[in-house]
Design an enzyme around this catalytic site. Sequence first.
Site, PDB file in Angstrom:
ATOM      1  N   GLY A   1       0.831  -1.202   0.000  1.00 19.49           N
ATOM      2  CA  GLY A   1       0.000   0.000   0.000  1.00 19.49           C
ATOM      3  C   GLY A   1       0.860   1.245   0.000  1.00 19.49           C
ATOM      4  O   GLY A   1       2.056   1.187   0.305  1.00 19.49           O
TER       5      GLY A   1
ATOM      6  N   CYS B   1       5.262  -6.363   1.597  1.00 19.09           N
ATOM      7  CA  CYS B   1       5.651  -4.951   1.522  1.00 19.09           C
ATOM      8  C   CYS B   1       5.051  -4.173   2.702  1.00 19.09           C
ATOM      9  O   CYS B   1       5.473  -4.337   3.837  1.00 19.09           O
ATOM     10  CB  CYS B   1       5.244  -4.374   0.174  1.00 19.09           C
ATOM     11  SG  CYS B   1       6.022  -2.774  -0.196  1.00 19.09           S
ATOM     12  N   TYR B   2       4.038  -3.351   2.470  1.00 18.88           N
ATOM     13  CA  TYR B   2       3.381  -2.617   3.551  1.00 18.88           C
ATOM     14  C   TYR B   2       2.805  -3.578   4.591  1.00 18.88           C
ATOM     15  O   TYR B   2       2.865  -3.325   5.798  1.00 18.88           O
ATOM     16  CB  TYR B   2       2.275  -1.741   2.949  1.00 18.88           C
ATOM     17  CG  TYR B   2       1.415  -1.000   3.945  1.00 18.88           C
ATOM     18  CD1 TYR B   2       1.918   0.081   4.670  1.00 18.88           C
ATOM     19  CD2 TYR B   2       0.094  -1.373   4.157  1.00 18.88           C
ATOM     20  CE1 TYR B   2       1.117   0.765   5.576  1.00 18.88           C
ATOM     21  CE2 TYR B   2      -0.711  -0.691   5.056  1.00 18.88           C
ATOM     22  CZ  TYR B   2      -0.192   0.371   5.767  1.00 18.88           C
ATOM     23  OH  TYR B   2      -0.980   1.048   6.663  1.00 18.88           O
TER      24      TYR B   2
ATOM     25  N   HIS C   1       7.932  -8.187  -3.387  1.00 19.22           N
ATOM     26  CA  HIS C   1       6.642  -8.578  -3.963  1.00 19.22           C
ATOM     27  C   HIS C   1       6.771  -9.932  -4.672  1.00 19.22           C
ATOM     28  O   HIS C   1       7.225 -10.001  -5.817  1.00 19.22           O
ATOM     29  CB  HIS C   1       6.159  -7.520  -4.965  1.00 19.22           C
ATOM     30  CG  HIS C   1       5.725  -6.243  -4.326  1.00 19.22           C
ATOM     31  ND1 HIS C   1       4.433  -6.004  -3.938  1.00 19.22           N
ATOM     32  CD2 HIS C   1       6.432  -5.134  -3.985  1.00 19.22           C
ATOM     33  CE1 HIS C   1       4.348  -4.799  -3.392  1.00 19.22           C
ATOM     34  NE2 HIS C   1       5.547  -4.249  -3.404  1.00 19.22           N
TER      35      HIS C   1
ATOM     36  N   GLU D   1       4.377 -11.647  -5.858  1.00 20.22           N
ATOM     37  CA  GLU D   1       3.353 -11.746  -6.906  1.00 20.22           C
ATOM     38  C   GLU D   1       3.802 -11.171  -8.232  1.00 20.22           C
ATOM     39  O   GLU D   1       3.202 -11.443  -9.282  1.00 20.22           O
ATOM     40  CB  GLU D   1       2.065 -11.048  -6.442  1.00 20.22           C
ATOM     41  CG  GLU D   1       2.110  -9.528  -6.413  1.00 20.22           C
ATOM     42  CD  GLU D   1       2.729  -8.931  -5.160  1.00 20.22           C
ATOM     43  OE1 GLU D   1       2.506  -7.743  -4.896  1.00 20.22           O
ATOM     44  OE2 GLU D   1       3.443  -9.663  -4.431  1.00 20.22           O
TER      45      GLU D   1
ATOM     46  N   SER E   1     -14.893  -0.486 -29.376  1.00 22.75           N
ATOM     47  CA  SER E   1     -13.709   0.120 -29.976  1.00 22.75           C
ATOM     48  C   SER E   1     -13.036  -0.790 -30.985  1.00 22.75           C
ATOM     49  O   SER E   1     -12.233  -0.340 -31.800  1.00 22.75           O
ATOM     50  CB  SER E   1     -12.695   0.474 -28.876  1.00 22.75           C
ATOM     51  OG  SER E   1     -12.157  -0.712 -28.309  1.00 22.75           O
ATOM     52  N   GLY E   2     -13.350  -2.095 -30.912  1.00 21.45           N
ATOM     53  CA  GLY E   2     -12.672  -3.062 -31.782  1.00 21.45           C
ATOM     54  C   GLY E   2     -11.568  -3.802 -31.064  1.00 21.45           C
ATOM     55  O   GLY E   2     -11.004  -4.759 -31.586  1.00 21.45           O
ATOM     56  N   GLY E   3     -11.246  -3.369 -29.836  1.00 23.22           N
ATOM     57  CA  GLY E   3     -10.256  -4.068 -29.031  1.00 23.22           C
ATOM     58  C   GLY E   3     -10.852  -5.305 -28.394  1.00 23.22           C
ATOM     59  O   GLY E   3     -12.063  -5.535 -28.431  1.00 23.22           O
TER      60      GLY E   3
ATOM     61  N   ASP F   1     -11.321  -6.198 -25.238  1.00 25.44           N
ATOM     62  CA  ASP F   1     -12.237  -6.035 -24.107  1.00 25.44           C
ATOM     63  C   ASP F   1     -13.646  -5.665 -24.568  1.00 25.44           C
ATOM     64  O   ASP F   1     -14.625  -6.307 -24.191  1.00 25.44           O
ATOM     65  CB  ASP F   1     -11.719  -4.967 -23.137  1.00 25.44           C
ATOM     66  CG  ASP F   1     -10.326  -5.277 -22.630  1.00 25.44           C
ATOM     67  OD1 ASP F   1      -9.981  -6.466 -22.555  1.00 25.44           O
ATOM     68  OD2 ASP F   1      -9.583  -4.333 -22.323  1.00 25.44           O
ATOM     69  N   SER F   2     -13.742  -4.613 -25.361  1.00 21.52           N
ATOM     70  CA  SER F   2     -15.067  -4.176 -25.808  1.00 21.52           C
ATOM     71  C   SER F   2     -15.692  -5.197 -26.752  1.00 21.52           C
ATOM     72  O   SER F   2     -16.913  -5.356 -26.780  1.00 21.52           O
ATOM     73  CB  SER F   2     -14.982  -2.807 -26.491  1.00 21.52           C
ATOM     74  OG  SER F   2     -14.253  -2.869 -27.698  1.00 21.52           O
ATOM     75  N   SER F   3     -14.863  -5.924 -27.496  1.00 20.77           N
ATOM     76  CA  SER F   3     -15.390  -6.944 -28.410  1.00 20.77           C
ATOM     77  C   SER F   3     -16.019  -8.101 -27.639  1.00 20.77           C
ATOM     78  O   SER F   3     -17.097  -8.590 -27.985  1.00 20.77           O
ATOM     79  CB  SER F   3     -14.275  -7.463 -29.329  1.00 20.77           C
ATOM     80  OG  SER F   3     -13.773  -6.432 -30.145  1.00 20.77           O
TER      81      SER F   3
ATOM     82  N   LYS G   1      -6.656  -9.172 -18.577  1.00 23.05           N
ATOM     83  CA  LYS G   1      -6.639  -9.260 -20.036  1.00 23.05           C
ATOM     84  C   LYS G   1      -6.531 -10.699 -20.542  1.00 23.05           C
ATOM     85  O   LYS G   1      -7.236 -11.093 -21.479  1.00 23.05           O
ATOM     86  CB  LYS G   1      -5.482  -8.422 -20.583  1.00 23.05           C
ATOM     87  CG  LYS G   1      -5.451  -8.294 -22.095  1.00 23.05           C
ATOM     88  CD  LYS G   1      -6.515  -7.346 -22.613  1.00 23.05           C
ATOM     89  CE  LYS G   1      -6.201  -5.919 -22.258  1.00 23.05           C
ATOM     90  NZ  LYS G   1      -7.138  -4.960 -22.900  1.00 23.05           N
TER      91      LYS G   1
END
Length: 516
Positions: free
Chosen positions: A61, A88-89, A175, A177, A229-231, A233-235, A372
């Site tokens: 954090g 970390c934090y 980290h 991860e 948008s054609g990407g 995610d939106s597709s 993604k």
Amino acid sequence: MATKIDAVVVVDFGGQYAHLIGRRIRDFSVYSEIVPYDLIMEEIREMKEKYNVKGIILSGGPSSVYREDAPEKISLLLELDLPILGICYGHQLIAHVAGGKVKAAAKREYGVTIATIDRPLGVLQGLKRREKVWMSHGDTVYRIPQEYLVLAHTENCPVAALRHRVKPIFGLQWHPEVTHTESGGKMLGNFIFAICGCRPNWVIGDFVKSSIEEIRQAADGKKCIIALSGGIDSSVATALAARAIGKRLTAVFVDHGFMRDGEPEFVKKTFGKIGINLVQVDARKRFLLRLKGVTDPERKRRIIGEEFIKVFEEVARRVGADYLIQGTIYPDRIESGFRRKSEKIKTHHNVAGLPTKIEFEGIIEPLRDLYKDEVRKVAERLKLPKEIILRQPFPGPGLAVRITGEITAEKIIIIKRSDRIVREEIERAGLESSLWQYFAVLTNTKSTGVKGDARAYGYTIAVRAVESREAMTASFAKIPYEILERISTRIINENPGVTRVVYDVTHKPPATIEWE
């Protein structure tokens, strides 16, 4: 009675990697949920009704342990008698609550660091004496109480890892991860299986089925428009929405003038084949006018977000739609600081860039908890065209956030040509499948050059290519020099206003993938 699924809780202190931790846990087929630190006990009680909670991880954090009410929350967690790993934090909090000393480091650590493993115990079981780890911290644990052991140190961090002598409580300043920590997966695996005793009994459910039902219920029988948008995610969001509400869906493609070469034609052709009700809006002039004189990247994103919504509202009024559907994914929300304690890295046009007042009854985001690569898996299950599934990510504001400084018509021409050249040469070399993103950035820096035996004074283009898995972290790609040379030569030859090309060799973090 069905056996409860084992789970690990990730407590979110506003760190950018809290959800990356959760994602890494799920990679082990162990269920994880992210809970805000100020609701720890309530969230864990609810989780215990459905899952067999086996352990807790405290995220990193942006705050200092001395400036929060977090220590008292951690004290409550310690009473639960569950294994705990602080990162970390979270590592600093464990030391602080136990009575150790945490203060600003004499020398901060950011990036890859060599850690010396003094005691390969618990989460560090099976590690080498020296390990490459990823650090990102300003405060450091300098002293721990008697009931704790120091497990590792670095040149600038005397307590880089710790454990309680009796209880299953561990802390790591680095980290695990993040992929740059070479044995990070082993560390997390040690905690999940050896310490928490989890069973790998969680398999991701039928996201397609549940998401379609969620969209159907949220739309409540009304018409919707979706930002397309054609990407990827939106597709994917469009394909899911089409299955959920059919003809009540209108996909809206807004050509704001900052798309890649051939993008509008690609979207029309691809989604025409799928049979989506598609509306294309030419909004190039209005977006350019709104951005005239604007140089601040956050203001650019807010303006673009506001203008997008205005266009969507206009289309919604024409078609009688009540809801807006977006392809927002988790990294968008994380980087926009959607939680109260989260540090905002940059505003995404479809999250924090949205205006506070909108005409829609609501916004539906079916991909809001996915990364993604998970979106790509959904696309495969939906059997979308390969050219959609394999597309590299492209920001919603488009090339507008790949032009530093003011956006002008001249700069748009330069960045479109340069971006096309980068894509063509990378794909000609067959490198596209190994890269997460590859693109050009038009910087606001000009420098002297020589063209045709005469002095030239032109812009500098930066080329960016990265390798990543989920976009939360990324490494710059080691592109062969001959390919970079071809890219540089073509960009300068085909753009009269460019005199210099540079290659970005910065990882994420500390940089972001995009420049703005």
